[in-house]
Design an enzyme around this catalytic site. Structure first.
Site, short mmCIF file in Angstrom:
data_model
loop_
_atom_site.label_atom_id
_atom_site.label_comp_id
_atom_site.label_asym_id
_atom_site.label_seq_id
_atom_site.Cartn_x
_atom_site.Cartn_y
_atom_site.Cartn_z
N GLU A 28 65.62 -93.12 -2.44
CA GLU A 28 65.56 -92.60 -3.81
C GLU A 28 65.65 -93.74 -4.82
OE1 GLU A 28 67.75 -88.24 -3.42
OE2 GLU A 28 68.80 -89.90 -4.39
N CYS A 29 64.68 -93.84 -5.69
CA CYS A 29 64.73 -94.75 -6.84
C CYS A 29 65.10 -96.17 -6.40
CB CYS A 29 65.69 -94.21 -7.90
SG CYS A 29 65.43 -94.91 -9.55
N GLY A 30 66.32 -96.64 -6.61
CA GLY A 30 66.70 -97.97 -6.18
C GLY A 30 66.52 -98.17 -4.69
#
Length: 434
Positions: free
Chosen positions: A321-323
């Site tokens: 997710e994301c990072g």
């Protein structure tokens, strides 16, 4: 505590930047030091403020949101907090009436009185107009006001007189030290060496009307009529390895609770410390965080990189997710223009930028239904990989974040709130296709 309910308020303001988090943290630390049990809840999707508020209150901070979390789970969270604590503080999000649903919507849904925070640093009597507008526009039930950045006792009197029938419950002077911030919000508590001293100083500097607070009636929330929805143990016998350190720290407590309720064993590891994916892990969860601030360290973490590549090659499901997605792309280019090599499971380069690239509530379609969550990022992914699916923005219905698949990897800028659809969350960690 808990038998007759707790004193409950929502700490809200006209906009971001007024001092909601500062005041909530100061109140939490002040009540806690007086021997009271404190629970803090956060309105809206957020990872960073809850870390600070957990430090101030001494207990995990759960999210409340009528759409992402849903009314039933919100009521359960509130009921549990009021049973456990003497004081329940709910930090609002943005301005009181901003968003659909807004903090005001949540306050009205559950009959929660609002404690309005105003930045009085550049106003005096106009504070009354601001606060009366906040109360009457909705309207909402207003418990009182805390004025931030008050210059003197005379200044406080002018503010108090302007409020007419609304009590000024507290004032906080202009702070010599502010809670430090960066591009996604506050700096993480563990990065401030004397964070507890800062929180104690805020609690000391807060002038508060304890008598007026004690006169407020306690509040409880009846969740007895809510239907119990048992979670099927779809991850029973599975071990989920979770990256958890300063680079991968954006974890909803509810996500971890949901994984446990699904039957998973959780095993944490730190890519920043060059720890490999734990042996025996059946799936890997790489949450968001700040990999761009630690890109050089991650680029040199050869054991971590080799282990995530091996997990990918072995077909173990990986949710990034994301990072987390940034860390498994080919590279991250930081704000200084330096490109750092990452694990390379997802073709493409991540580039930081000065302006916001994504913000807001979204829902991701899956085979088990919509999984709700949000997005918030300052980077962009340049990739030739076609999206396997897209999230849908709430409430507009417009196309949201792309979801990518590369072998056993599922990756997106979308942050999922697992409790909104445990079956869908389990599917992502079992390698199910969207």
């Amino acid at each position: 505590m808990g038998t007759q309910g707790a004193r409950v308020v929502m700490v809200a303001a006209i906009a971001s930047g007024q001092g909601k988090t500062t005041i909530t943290a100061a109140l939490a630390r002040r009540f806690r030091r007086s021997g009271q049990t404190v629970r803090v809840l956060k309105c809206g999707p957020d990872f960073i403020d809850p870390m600070l508020l957990e430090r101030a209150s001494g207990a995990p901070v759960h999210s409340l949101d009528l759409w992402m979390v849903g009314p039933e789970l919100c009521r359960r969270r509130l009921a549990c907090a009021a049973r456990e604590a003497d004081v329940v503080l709910i930090e609002g999000v943005m301005g009181l009436y901003d968003g659909k649903p807004s903090a005001a919507d949540l306050a009205r849904e559950f009959g929660i009185p609002v404690l309005a925070v105003i930045d009085a640093g550049a106003m005096a009597q106009t504070a009354g107009a601001v606060v009366l507008g906040l109360r009457d526009y909705g309207p909402v039930q207003l418990a009182g006001v805390v004025a931030n950045r008050v210059g003197s006792e005379g200044h406080a009197r002018m503010v108090a007189e302007s409020l007419r029938d609304i009590p000024l419950l507290g004032t906080l002077p202009k702070q010599a030290r502010r809670l430090p911030e960066r591009h996604l919000g506050l700096v993480l508590p563990d990065e401030v060496g004397d964070i507890d001293a800062v929180l104690d100083a805020l609690a000391d500097e807060l002038k508060f009307d304890d008598a007026a607070w004690d006169a407020m009636p306690p509040h409880s929330f009846d969740d007895s009529a809510l239907p119990s929805a048992p979670i099927s143990p779809l991850l029973a016998g599975k071990t989920v390895a979770i990256a958890r350190d300063a680079a991968f720290c954006f974890l909803y407590p509810a996500n971890l609770d949901t994984l446990r309720a699904l039957g998973a064993q959780l095993a944490y590891f730190s890519p920043l410390a060059d720890q490999p994916v734990p042996d025996g892990a059946d799936a890997v969860y790489l949450p968001g965080g700040y990999p761009e601030l630690h890109a050089e360290t991650l680029a040199q973490a050869q054991h971590w990189q080799a282990s995530i590549r091996a997990a990918h090659a072995a077909g173990r499901p990986i949710l990034a997710e994301c990072g987390g997605m940034m860390a498994v792309a080919e590279s991250i280019t930081d704000k200084d223009g330096h490109a750092w090599p990452m694990a390379g499971l997802l073709p493409g380069q991540v580039k930081m930028q000065g302006r916001l690239a994504g913000l807001g509530a979204q829902g991701m379609p899956t085979a088990a239904g919509v999984l709700r969550g949000h997005t918030f990022h300052y980077s962009r992914l340049e990739t030739g990989t076609a999206a396997a699916a897209h999230a849908v923005k709430h409430p507009s219905g417009a196309e949201g974040e792309a979801l990518y698949r590369s072998g056993s990897l599922t990756a997106s800028y979308f942050h999922a709130f697992f409790a909104s659809n445990p079956e869908a969350a389990a599917g992502l960690l079992l390698g199910a296709q969207a």
